[in-house]
Design an enzyme around this catalytic site. Sequence first.
Site, short mmCIF file in Angstrom:
data_model
loop_
_atom_site.label_atom_id
_atom_site.label_comp_id
_atom_site.label_asym_id
_atom_site.label_seq_id
_atom_site.Cartn_x
_atom_site.Cartn_y
_atom_site.Cartn_z
CE1 TYR A 109 3.61 -16.35 14.46
CE2 TYR A 109 5.24 -16.39 15.87
CZ TYR A 109 5.23 -16.00 14.73
OH TYR A 109 5.27 -15.02 13.60
NE ARG A 113 0.10 -9.13 1.82
CZ ARG A 113 -1.12 -8.31 3.15
NH1 ARG A 113 -2.20 -8.69 3.24
NH2 ARG A 113 -0.45 -6.92 3.66
CG ASN A 154 0.08 -16.32 11.81
OD1 ASN A 154 -0.28 -16.40 11.05
ND2 ASN A 154 1.52 -15.14 12.06
CG HIS A 210 -6.68 -2.60 10.47
ND1 HIS A 210 -5.56 -1.85 10.09
CD2 HIS A 210 -6.45 -4.01 9.15
CE1 HIS A 210 -4.90 -2.96 9.61
NE2 HIS A 210 -5.62 -3.91 8.99
CB SER A 246 -0.79 -3.56 8.18
OG SER A 246 -2.04 -2.90 7.82
CB CYS A 258 0.53 -6.46 13.97
SG CYS A 258 1.72 -4.89 14.47
N GLY A 259 0.05 -9.93 12.91
CA GLY A 259 0.00 -10.83 13.21
C GLY A 259 -1.93 -11.53 13.36
NE ARG A 262 5.73 -5.77 13.90
CZ ARG A 262 6.64 -7.14 14.37
NH1 ARG A 262 7.08 -7.45 14.08
NH2 ARG A 262 4.91 -7.78 13.56
CE1 TYR A 279 -0.01 -5.93 -2.20
CE2 TYR A 279 -1.45 -3.53 -0.59
CZ TYR A 279 -0.63 -5.48 -0.75
OH TYR A 279 -0.13 -5.75 0.57
N GLY A 280 -2.54 -4.85 -4.05
CA GLY A 280 -3.85 -5.36 -3.59
C GLY A 280 -4.71 -4.43 -2.73
N GLY A 281 -3.95 -3.70 -1.48
CA GLY A 281 -4.36 -2.88 -0.84
C GLY A 281 -4.88 -1.59 -1.59
CE LYS A 306 -6.29 -3.31 4.50
NZ LYS A 306 -6.27 -3.77 5.79
CG ASP A 335 -8.26 -6.73 7.09
OD1 ASP A 335 -6.60 -5.61 7.77
OD2 ASP A 335 -7.87 -5.90 6.14
NE ARG A 352 -2.35 -0.79 3.65
CZ ARG A 352 -1.61 -0.72 4.29
NH1 ARG A 352 -1.60 1.18 4.34
NH2 ARG A 352 -1.04 -0.76 5.70
C1 OXD Z 1 -3.01 -3.98 5.35
C2 OXD Z 1 -3.40 -5.59 5.10
O1 OXD Z 1 -1.92 -3.72 5.16
O2 OXD Z 1 -4.51 -6.05 5.47
O3 OXD Z 1 -2.75 -3.81 6.91
O4 OXD Z 1 -3.33 -5.87 3.42
MN MN Z 2 -5.30 -5.15 7.15
#
Ligand code: OXD
Ligand code: MN
Length: 579
Positions: free
Chosen positions: A487, A365, A253, A225, A247, A249-250, A396, A196-198, A205, A274, A68
């Site tokens: 985790y 991704r 997971n 978010h 974004s 930060c897990g 974080r 790109y995705g975002g 987003k 997300d 992004r």
């Molecule tokens: C982000 C995503 O960047 O979810 O937050 O792709």
């Molecule tokens: Mn995100």
Amino acid sequence: MDIENIKNWVNTVSQFTNPDDIVWCNGSEDEYNQLTSQMIKNGTLIKLNNLQYPNCYLYRSDINDVARTENLTFICTTKKEDAGPTNNWMSPKDAKAIINPILKNSMSGKTMYVVPYLLGPPNSDFTQIGVEITDSPYVVLNLKIMTRMGSIALDQLNKYDNFVKGVHATHNLDPKQRYICHFPEENLILSVGSGYGGNALLSKKCHALRIASVNARKENWLAEHMLIMGIEKPDGDIIYLTGAFPSGCGKTNLAMLQPPKSYENWKIWTIGDDIAWLRPSPKGKLHAINPENGFFGIVSGTNQVTNQNAMNAIKKNTIYTNVALTPDNNPWWEGIDDPAPNSLINWSGKTVNNFNENVTHPNSRFTSPIEQYPNLSKNYNNVEGAPISVMIFGSRNQLAPLVYESFDWNHGVFIGATMGSKTNATMAGAPVVRRDPMAMLPFCGYNITDYLTHWVDMGSRIVNKPRIFHVNWFKKDNNGKYIWPGYKENIRVLEWIIKRVNNQVSAVETPIGYIPNIEDLNLKSLNLSDNQFKLLFNIDIDQWLTEFKIINDFFNKIHVNNTLQKQYTLVKERLVASE
Ligand code: OXD
Ligand code: MN
């Protein structure tokens, strides 16, 4: 609304962008397969090994288009103050004066795809409809996975008065001509110059967060978010929680956590990784849906330890973006359980032998359908959403303890509003620690000052408010090593949170909130030394007071409301008193 409303707009856009063809996407498997075949033929998509990765593909983006681009993302409102002090702003007129010449005839020689989609389950009051016009077949494939796309959306048209309009043109991918512009006054998104995705999957987003957050404020709900998950205890009771983490930060997971052996009678039920839309229910609880229908997760670092469920689910029907390719046509990435072959093709398409450098982009991704996740919650498609008992904010940094609980809603909002976190590969630019209120800094579609006031106000609309916690999995010891294993083991922290919510344990009151009594947090067989435990929960008053100077600057910059200002004073006074 009926189809004519959409057709009229599509005609206007097509006359302007001048495509060779117009395809209305219906969301069928056939359509998906035709597009993948066409992309394989023209060399823009690679079919992966069908035995090991059935129906999976590799896509390589342009090397200058991998994340992004927040500096090129704009909120375009008539009044500058409606975008606020943290967003880039342009007036709608100025933005269109820049973008329209780029859009003009930009689809000539290309096919224009019209992609209707739903965000949220059909027939839910939460759900919204959008249409993305794009010239990118990769975007169409991703939207098919990420949203309820095609006929399923058009079938619901009569339920809606309007739709969110998105126009995406790939253009020449030159970052100098890249603009991701949001026009909340017109429910419109214009995105040019990125695939790109975002930046290009406008449902995500751009619609589900930036545009939706503006509507959420007007209509007294929240577009956040946040991941959404259910935690089932051995007695069968399920508690649902949301978690806002910046974004990278897990969130993915955590949302898919597979409990370790020592928690084998516990289950995690995934709803979303997300984005959460949250509304107070008539019964007084906050309910959440995941507006999306798939996962757009970070591949790098994903393995059987970090995310066993994702590893199983991304073995089929998945699009990989910017990972490496082995000679057997399998995807490969840093952190995957399989050893690296001697030679492979890196994410940008170069053959590398006996490599020591990263061969996968750190923001590579997977796009993968939610329905194939083994632990999908039964509430995933629930039109009323899931009842939320807990909200977690996570960041974080080196300051915040592993976990702490807020004293009440307003203090919880203060904790979320003051999150400081280190940025990473999900966005272009060098890593820095920055204020990221509710992990929404890049995604709030309006003035952040009003957004934080909206959060405070929501407290008075929710009778049965969720309890608010903060976690930090990322504290390092003096040798720079992460102290907490993270985790799967994060379930230990979730267990404590649930015990607090069920009033089963007391806690230690500190100036910043409640932390666990050591005996209430299950640390069995983690081999944490007393010193490591101390570091995890250490509240260094001097460092916190330094942090409060930064928070003060931030609050001054954004002219934060009196309630949060008061929380600032209260926490600071407690810190000073404990010095
Ligand atoms: C982000 C995503 O960047 O979810 O937050 O792709
Ligand atoms: Mn995100």
